[in-house]
Scaffold this motif. Structure first.
Motif, mmCIF file in Angstrom:
data_model
loop_
_atom_site.group_PDB
_atom_site.id
_atom_site.type_symbol
_atom_site.label_atom_id
_atom_site.label_comp_id
_atom_site.label_asym_id
_atom_site.label_seq_id
_atom_site.Cartn_x
_atom_site.Cartn_y
_atom_site.Cartn_z
ATOM 1 N N GLY A 1 -18.254 -17.640 59.577
ATOM 2 C CA GLY A 1 -16.823 -17.940 59.548
ATOM 3 C C GLY A 1 -16.493 -19.233 58.829
ATOM 4 N N LEU A 2 -17.323 -19.608 57.867
ATOM 5 C CA LEU A 2 -17.152 -20.898 57.202
ATOM 6 C C LEU A 2 -16.206 -20.806 56.008
ATOM 7 C CD1 LEU A 2 -20.820 -22.269 57.198
ATOM 8 C CD2 LEU A 2 -18.973 -22.776 58.815
ATOM 9 N N LYS A 3 -15.559 -21.913 55.760
ATOM 10 C CA LYS A 3 -14.691 -22.074 54.604
ATOM 11 C C LYS A 3 -15.000 -23.425 53.978
ATOM 12 C CE LYS A 3 -9.795 -22.342 53.338
ATOM 13 N NZ LYS A 3 -8.401 -22.267 53.859
ATOM 14 N N LEU A 4 -15.154 -23.435 52.680
ATOM 15 C CA LEU A 4 -15.401 -24.682 51.957
ATOM 16 C C LEU A 4 -14.068 -25.384 51.755
ATOM 17 C CD1 LEU A 4 -17.382 -26.541 50.507
ATOM 18 C CD2 LEU A 4 -17.201 -25.068 48.498
ATOM 19 N N ALA A 5 -13.842 -26.433 52.535
ATOM 20 C CA ALA A 5 -12.541 -27.097 52.550
ATOM 21 C C ALA A 5 -12.393 -28.146 51.460
ATOM 22 C CB ALA A 5 -12.312 -27.737 53.920
ATOM 23 N N GLY A 6 -13.492 -28.623 50.936
ATOM 24 C CA GLY A 6 -13.427 -29.643 49.903
ATOM 25 C C GLY A 6 -14.777 -30.270 49.660
ATOM 26 N N HIS A 7 -14.810 -31.208 48.722
ATOM 27 C CA HIS A 7 -16.060 -31.920 48.493
ATOM 28 C C HIS A 7 -15.779 -33.268 47.847
ATOM 29 C CE1 HIS A 7 -15.610 -30.169 44.414
ATOM 30 N NE2 HIS A 7 -16.324 -31.205 44.013
ATOM 31 N N THR A 8 -16.726 -34.165 47.962
ATOM 32 C CA THR A 8 -16.678 -35.447 47.256
ATOM 33 C C THR A 8 -17.953 -35.602 46.452
ATOM 34 O OG1 THR A 8 -17.701 -36.670 49.070
ATOM 35 C CG2 THR A 8 -15.297 -36.539 49.067
ATOM 36 N N SER A 9 -17.829 -36.286 45.335
ATOM 37 C CA SER A 9 -19.001 -36.569 44.501
ATOM 38 C C SER A 9 -19.228 -38.066 44.437
ATOM 39 C CB SER A 9 -18.794 -36.024 43.084
ATOM 40 O OG SER A 9 -18.770 -34.623 43.082
ATOM 41 N N VAL A 10 -20.486 -38.455 44.483
ATOM 42 C CA VAL A 10 -20.857 -39.868 44.530
ATOM 43 C C VAL A 10 -22.060 -40.094 43.627
ATOM 44 C CG1 VAL A 10 -21.640 -41.763 46.021
ATOM 45 C CG2 VAL A 10 -20.075 -40.035 46.919
ATOM 46 N N LYS A 11 -22.000 -41.128 42.816
ATOM 47 C CA LYS A 11 -23.182 -41.545 42.060
ATOM 48 C C LYS A 11 -23.825 -42.696 42.811
ATOM 49 C CE LYS A 11 -21.747 -40.141 37.422
ATOM 50 N NZ LYS A 11 -22.741 -39.067 37.339
ATOM 51 N N ILE A 12 -25.118 -42.588 43.068
ATOM 52 C CA ILE A 12 -25.826 -43.594 43.856
ATOM 53 C C ILE A 12 -26.904 -44.247 43.006
ATOM 54 C CG2 ILE A 12 -27.356 -43.960 45.840
ATOM 55 C CD1 ILE A 12 -25.853 -41.749 47.255
ATOM 56 N N GLN A 13 -26.912 -45.557 43.045
ATOM 57 C CA GLN A 13 -27.986 -46.317 42.412
ATOM 58 C C GLN A 13 -28.400 -47.416 43.373
ATOM 59 O OE1 GLN A 13 -27.428 -47.385 38.319
ATOM 60 N NE2 GLN A 13 -28.897 -49.061 38.410
ATOM 61 N N GLU A 14 -29.667 -47.421 43.714
ATOM 62 C CA GLU A 14 -30.168 -48.371 44.710
ATOM 63 C C GLU A 14 -31.586 -48.779 44.362
ATOM 64 O OE1 GLU A 14 -31.050 -48.581 49.538
ATOM 65 O OE2 GLU A 14 -30.627 -46.676 48.575
ATOM 66 N N MET B 1 -29.824 -53.406 45.651
ATOM 67 C CA MET B 1 -28.393 -53.357 45.452
ATOM 68 C C MET B 1 -27.988 -51.905 45.342
ATOM 69 S SD MET B 1 -26.359 -55.896 45.394
ATOM 70 C CE MET B 1 -24.678 -55.782 44.948
ATOM 71 N N ARG B 2 -26.883 -51.560 45.951
ATOM 72 C CA ARG B 2 -26.409 -50.180 45.885
ATOM 73 C C ARG B 2 -24.997 -50.198 45.352
ATOM 74 N NH1 ARG B 2 -26.451 -45.515 50.433
ATOM 75 N NH2 ARG B 2 -24.512 -44.500 49.906
ATOM 76 N N SER B 3 -24.755 -49.529 44.258
ATOM 77 C CA SER B 3 -23.409 -49.418 43.726
ATOM 78 C C SER B 3 -23.000 -47.967 43.761
ATOM 79 C CB SER B 3 -23.353 -49.951 42.300
ATOM 80 O OG SER B 3 -24.134 -49.168 41.460
ATOM 81 N N ILE B 4 -21.809 -47.715 44.270
ATOM 82 C CA ILE B 4 -21.350 -46.342 44.441
ATOM 83 C C ILE B 4 -20.011 -46.175 43.737
ATOM 84 C CG2 ILE B 4 -20.668 -44.572 46.102
ATOM 85 C CD1 ILE B 4 -22.454 -45.880 48.124
ATOM 86 N N LEU B 5 -19.958 -45.225 42.857
ATOM 87 C CA LEU B 5 -18.710 -44.851 42.207
ATOM 88 C C LEU B 5 -18.267 -43.543 42.824
ATOM 89 C CD1 LEU B 5 -16.569 -45.204 40.021
ATOM 90 C CD2 LEU B 5 -18.068 -43.955 38.464
ATOM 91 N N ILE B 6 -17.167 -43.607 43.576
ATOM 92 C CA ILE B 6 -16.713 -42.433 44.308
ATOM 93 C C ILE B 6 -15.475 -41.849 43.633
ATOM 94 C CG2 ILE B 6 -15.871 -41.570 46.516
ATOM 95 C CD1 ILE B 6 -17.321 -43.804 47.869
ATOM 96 N N SER B 7 -15.546 -40.593 43.372
ATOM 97 C CA SER B 7 -14.359 -39.889 42.887
ATOM 98 C C SER B 7 -14.081 -38.729 43.822
ATOM 99 C CB SER B 7 -14.567 -39.377 41.463
ATOM 100 O OG SER B 7 -15.656 -38.516 41.417
ATOM 101 N N LEU B 8 -12.905 -38.757 44.426
ATOM 102 C CA LEU B 8 -12.552 -37.697 45.368
ATOM 103 C C LEU B 8 -12.143 -36.463 44.588
ATOM 104 C CD1 LEU B 8 -10.522 -39.711 48.008
ATOM 105 C CD2 LEU B 8 -12.885 -38.961 48.111
ATOM 106 N N LEU B 9 -12.813 -35.385 44.886
ATOM 107 C CA LEU B 9 -12.585 -34.157 44.151
ATOM 108 C C LEU B 9 -12.138 -33.039 45.084
ATOM 109 C CD1 LEU B 9 -15.694 -34.245 41.809
ATOM 110 C CD2 LEU B 9 -13.365 -34.927 41.248
ATOM 111 N N TYR B 10 -11.325 -33.400 46.105
ATOM 112 C CA TYR B 10 -10.799 -32.334 46.952
ATOM 113 C C TYR B 10 -10.034 -31.360 46.067
ATOM 114 C CZ TYR B 10 -11.977 -35.029 51.061
ATOM 115 O OH TYR B 10 -12.658 -35.722 52.030
ATOM 116 N N PHE B 11 -10.302 -30.134 46.230
ATOM 117 C CA PHE B 11 -9.764 -29.175 45.285
ATOM 118 C C PHE B 11 -9.154 -27.986 46.003
ATOM 119 C CE2 PHE B 11 -14.094 -28.412 46.215
ATOM 120 C CZ PHE B 11 -14.228 -27.041 46.361
ATOM 121 N N SER B 12 -8.286 -27.319 45.297
ATOM 122 C CA SER B 12 -7.646 -26.128 45.835
ATOM 123 C C SER B 12 -8.551 -24.934 45.635
ATOM 124 C CB SER B 12 -6.308 -25.884 45.133
ATOM 125 O OG SER B 12 -5.437 -26.966 45.353
ATOM 126 N N LEU B 13 -8.756 -24.214 46.686
ATOM 127 C CA LEU B 13 -9.600 -23.025 46.629
ATOM 128 C C LEU B 13 -8.799 -21.841 47.137
ATOM 129 C CD1 LEU B 13 -12.844 -24.534 48.125
ATOM 130 C CD2 LEU B 13 -12.566 -23.762 45.777
#
Length: 648
Positions: A71-84, A1-13
């Motif tokens: 030429g990279l820019k960090l546009a955002g990120h997401t965090s996920v907790k995974i349990q499987e 079983m895989r349960s994922i709690l996703i919280s979108l953390l797009y942030f201003s940089l």
């Protein structure tokens, strides 16, 4: 079983390319990771309990979908907790409860192309992979030309790693095949033997800080197998793609796939001791099954005439003798090696398979992978390299009741070769055949990806005990390196357990074995392979004590649990493995002097235990012991010796 709690953390940089950072940690907070962008280039760093284990290391790749090296820019990120939770039936552990924190970093380049870098962090491992999504510019194919992925090891680090061999080198142009000697605590930055870098897995000793194991997983037919470059003066090893000459110059060195395209996973296992490395499941945690089938593929032990009796034994009568040996030893299989097609023939082979079946023994047959990427003359040839020939052959094998194949002499790590592995495994699964690869690449997560993958060589294996006295002399020490390197990430077909004093059918010829009988018994546990090919010969049963064979008749080849007890690569190794409720604890001494070690074997508390230990000379002795509340045990290992404790 895989349960994922996703919280979108797009942030201003800040729009500045000078100070973009994001951090993540393991569930227990011991591992800390920092992702940063400096002057348009992306980096990561790893810390364990606040100590730096990997310094500022580059990440990125160059592809037809965009240049993600600058030429990279960090546009955002997401965090996920995974349990499987998942199960493995052919591995060093059977039940895995996978918990990880996932960080997906989204980068854009100067052309506004996008790439995702996915990081998974457990309490012992970090894994990361690149994902190139579809875009308005490109909705079809993508070619990855190179990675700039790097690993910056601290100053003072030493290595246990194997050099990459030149393409089309070695016997009959069969290299590279991951069959080179390990370095033994060479300083980081030492140039590799051939100047071509090093293969995965790669073990690094960070002095008093601890240990790091680098490897790769999740390669099927959509990527190449990569390796490490030589390190520069800055201590950075970078990921390198295959060489042009691999696969006999056929196929590109790049990797191509349909978008969205995900690369392999690079894995980093780290800790203060070697325990996380021996017990890691990083190679299977981040991959998924690729082939579904209702067929069952059994693991087990095999008799094998070729290793000591060599080519001349691949005849009908000798194979019948080794079928009888397999039956006497309660082995599930016999491996019939090269040349059987000419010395036995298909019609007589069908008879042998039926004879083996009457003895409750399954037959495994050797094949040359072939094509033109090697000049090895051993037959059968040209039966596995094309779909038409392969499926025709596999249909016949299924009809006569063959259980599996050992396929030898592959051409390198190009995507074309990786596709061949994938196609063989996929077709063989359909025809109910288990697979063992030799002269081969490192298996990368295949225990979970393919239901019929059993084991691979990808190591300097036991044939070298027969071919070279020098390897036989070094073997005790070499054997203590493998559990912390090659065998830590996947099933390894070394082919252990020898009892002949000289490794030849003629007792007065051949290389001289330097290990004790107890050492050899211990390798049945220390070395993990879903199918174990024993180096036993029929005369051993008459010459050696019955308790050795009673033990070998029952020792498992796949396990429910594996624990690191003690050890140091090149010196000694003590490992415990459990099948159902029965524990097997095995120790080997890699040094040419007696070694005394006190270990805590709490899993044996209250148990009656059988012990095979060193006796006089190479001989062994047998004893029993009831463990009470005191579970400390004093191991006394002879020079090049060993011990096995097990619950009968």
């Amino acid at each position: 079983m895989r349960s994922i709690l996703i919280s979108l953390l797009y942030f201003s940089l800040s729009n500045s390319l000078q100070a973009q950072t994001v951090s993540a940690s393991s569930p227990d907070k011991n591992i800390q990771m920092e992702i940063s962008v400096t002057d348009g280039k992306a980096y990561y760093s790893l810390f364990y309990q606040k100590d730096e284990f990997l310094g500022k290391s580059p990440i990125g790749l160059l592809s037809s979908a965009g240049d993600f090296t600058k030429g990279l820019k960090l546009a955002g990120h997401t965090s996920v907790k995974i349990q499987e939770s998942y199960q493995l039936s052919r591995s060093k552990v059977s039940q895995i409860n996978y918990k990880a924190n996932e960080l997906k970093c989204i980068f854009t380049n100067a052309s506004n192309d996008t790439i995702h870098i996915i990081f998974r962090i457990t309490n012992t491992d970090v894994a990361f992979s690149y994902l190139i999504p579809k875009s308005k510019k490109n909705t079809t194919n993508c070619t990855v030309e190179k990675e700039i992925t790097g690993f910056k090891l601290p100053a003072g680090t030493t290595t246990f790693i194997t050099p990459q061999a030149p393409p089309s080198s070695g016997w009959q142009k069969t290299k590279p095949s991951y069959e080179e000697e390990y370095t033994r605590e060479e300083p980081v930055g030492t140039k590799s033997q051939y100047g071509l870098g090093y293969t995965f897995p790669a073990l690094f000793h960070l002095g008093n800080k601890g240990w790091v194991l680098l490897s790769e997983t999740g390669v099927s037919d959509t990527y190449v197998g990569t390796r490490l470059s030589d390190a520069g003066s800055d201590g950075i090893y970078t990921v390198t793609f295959p060489q042009d000459g691999e696969n006999n110059n056929q196929g590109p060195v790049t990797a191509s796939a349909i978008l969205p395209m995900q690369t392999s996973w690079k894995t980093i296992t780290l800790g203060r001791t070697l325990k996380p490395i021996v017990e890691s499941t990083a190679s299977t945690d981040v991959v998924k099954p690729l082939v579904k089938t209702s067929k069952i593929f059994d693991a087990g032990r095999a008799s094998w005439s070729w290793i000591v009796w060599q080519d001349e034994s691949c005849n009908y009568n000798d194979q019948k003798t080794f079928i009888d040996l397999a039956a006497d030893m309660k082995c599930e299989f016999i491996l019939i090696d090269a040349l059987w097609d000419t010395t036995i023939g298909k019609e007589k082979m069908a008879e042998l398979v039926n004879y083996a079946k009457s003895k409750n023994v399954g037959v495994l047959l050797w094949y040359n992978s072939n094509g033109n990427w090697n000049t090895a003359p051993q037959t059968p040839k040209d039966r596995m390299n094309t779909a038409e020939a392969r499926r025709e052959e596999m249909q016949w094998l299924q009809q006569i009741g063959v259980k599996g194949l050992k396929i030898d002499f592959f051409g390198g790590d190009k995507q074309a070769t990786m596709k061949l592995y994938h196609d063989i495994l996929t077709d063989a699964a359909e025809f109910g055949l288990n697979i063992n690869f030799h002269g081969t690449t490192l298996p990368r997560g295949w225990e979970r990806m393919y239901p019929n993958f059993m084991t691979s060589e990808a190591v300097l294996a036991s044939e070298n005990l027969v071919f070279q006295q020098s390897f036989s002399d070094r073997y005790p020490s070499t054997a203590t390196i493998y559990p912390f390197t090659r065998n830590a990430v996947s099933s390894m077909d070394f082919g252990p357990v020898f009892l002949n004093k000289r490794l030849n059918r003629n007792p007065d010829k051949g290389t001289i074995r330097k290990t004790t009988d107890a050492f050899e018994m211990a390798t049945a546990v220390v070395f993990f392979s879903a199918v174990q090919h024993w180096g036993l010969t029929p005369e051993n049963l008459k010459e050696k004590p019955a308790y050795l064979f009673d033990y070998l008749k029952n020792v498992p080849t796949v396990w429910d649990e594996t624990r690191f007890i003690d050890g140091y690569p090149g010196k000694y190794c003590v490992i415990a493995r459990r099948k159902n409720t029965k524990w097997y604890i095995a120790a080997i001494n890699g040094e040419n002097s007696t070694k005394k070690i006190t270990v805590d074997l709490s899993m044996l508390k209250g148990k009656n235990v059988s012990i095979i230990s060193d006796g006089d000379g190479q001989e062994s002795k047998f004893s029993t012991q009831k463990f009470g509340n005191e579970t400390k045990f004093n191991l006394v290992l002879s020079a090049n010796g060993g011990t096995v404790l097990f619950i009968p």
